[in-house]
Design a protein around this motif. Structure first.
Motif, short mmCIF file in Angstrom:
data_model
loop_
_atom_site.label_atom_id
_atom_site.label_comp_id
_atom_site.label_asym_id
_atom_site.label_seq_id
_atom_site.Cartn_x
_atom_site.Cartn_y
_atom_site.Cartn_z
N GLY A 1 32.48 -11.37 -17.27
CA GLY A 1 32.70 -12.81 -18.05
C GLY A 1 32.10 -12.95 -19.40
N TYR B 1 36.43 -10.84 -9.56
CA TYR B 1 37.74 -11.34 -9.83
C TYR B 1 37.51 -12.34 -11.13
CZ TYR B 1 41.93 -14.28 -9.99
OH TYR B 1 42.93 -14.83 -10.27
N ASN B 2 36.77 -13.28 -10.71
CA ASN B 2 36.53 -14.44 -11.96
C ASN B 2 36.14 -13.50 -13.41
OD1 ASN B 2 35.00 -15.74 -9.53
ND2 ASN B 2 36.46 -17.00 -10.42
N MET C 1 39.19 -11.51 -14.77
CA MET C 1 39.99 -12.43 -15.49
C MET C 1 39.49 -12.80 -16.83
SD MET C 1 42.96 -12.44 -13.92
CE MET C 1 43.64 -13.86 -14.21
N HIS C 2 38.26 -13.23 -16.73
CA HIS C 2 37.52 -13.61 -18.05
C HIS C 2 37.52 -12.43 -19.12
CE1 HIS C 2 35.86 -17.41 -16.61
NE2 HIS C 2 37.01 -17.92 -16.81
N GLY D 1 40.65 -17.65 -14.18
CA GLY D 1 39.33 -16.78 -13.83
C GLY D 1 38.44 -18.00 -13.43
#
Length: 167
Positions: free
Chosen positions: A18, A92-93, A96-97, A161
């Protein structure tokens, strides 16, 4: 308990990705903005030496190049505000970021190069043929559209995200 005891290894990886997304977005955007500003500024200086009345018109590509850095800053802040260290931010987060940051940053980088090349050549050409100014601005608008596409898709990915994914 300390923060490191509350987060699993996969959550550490997610948070790392992230932050990499936020960093890559800002860095790539600023590199594109810097290149576009420098190249357009060179064209402005060269055109201004031949025709001092071109200085005001020549500032347009320089200003448009600087906007790329602002787009990167905005998305980086959005990404950073979505990073959580409370144990609910997974891989996942983070992925996505990271994708959002790379999408926006790469678009700003490419768009900044386009603004620099077009701004330099177009400003110098306008000194010799004033009818080229309107097409120059039109081309610069198209490069702005490329930057906006990257920002919009990056924002959509950053929003995706934010959600919590179980399992």
């Amino acid at each position: 308990p300390p923060l490191t005891q509350r987060m699993s290894a996969s959550e550490h990886v997610g948070v790392c990705f992230g932050y990499l997304g936020a960093m890559s977005c800002l860095v790539l955007s600023c590199i594109g903005a810097a290149y576009g500003t420098a190249q357009s500024g060179l064209g402005l200086c060269r055109a201004g030496c031949r025709d001092p009345n071109m200085v005001i018109k020549g500032i347009i590509p320089v200003a448009m190049a600087g906007v790329r850095g602002i787009y990167g800053l905005v998305l980086s802040i959005i990404i950073m505000s979505g990073i959580r260290t409370d144990g609910t931010y997974g891989q996942y987060n983070g992925y996505m970021h990271l994708g959002a940051g790379l999408c926006c940053g790469a678009a700003q980088f490419a768009s900044g190069i386009a603004v620099g090349v077009v701004g330099e050549a177009g400003t110098q050409a306008t000194v010799f043929q004033s009818k080229l100014f309107a097409p120059l601005v039109l081309i610069l608008i198209f490069t702005e559209a490329l930057a906006l596409y990257g920002l919009i898709v990056g924002m959509i990915m950053a929003q995706s995200g934010q959600r919590r994914v179980d399992g």
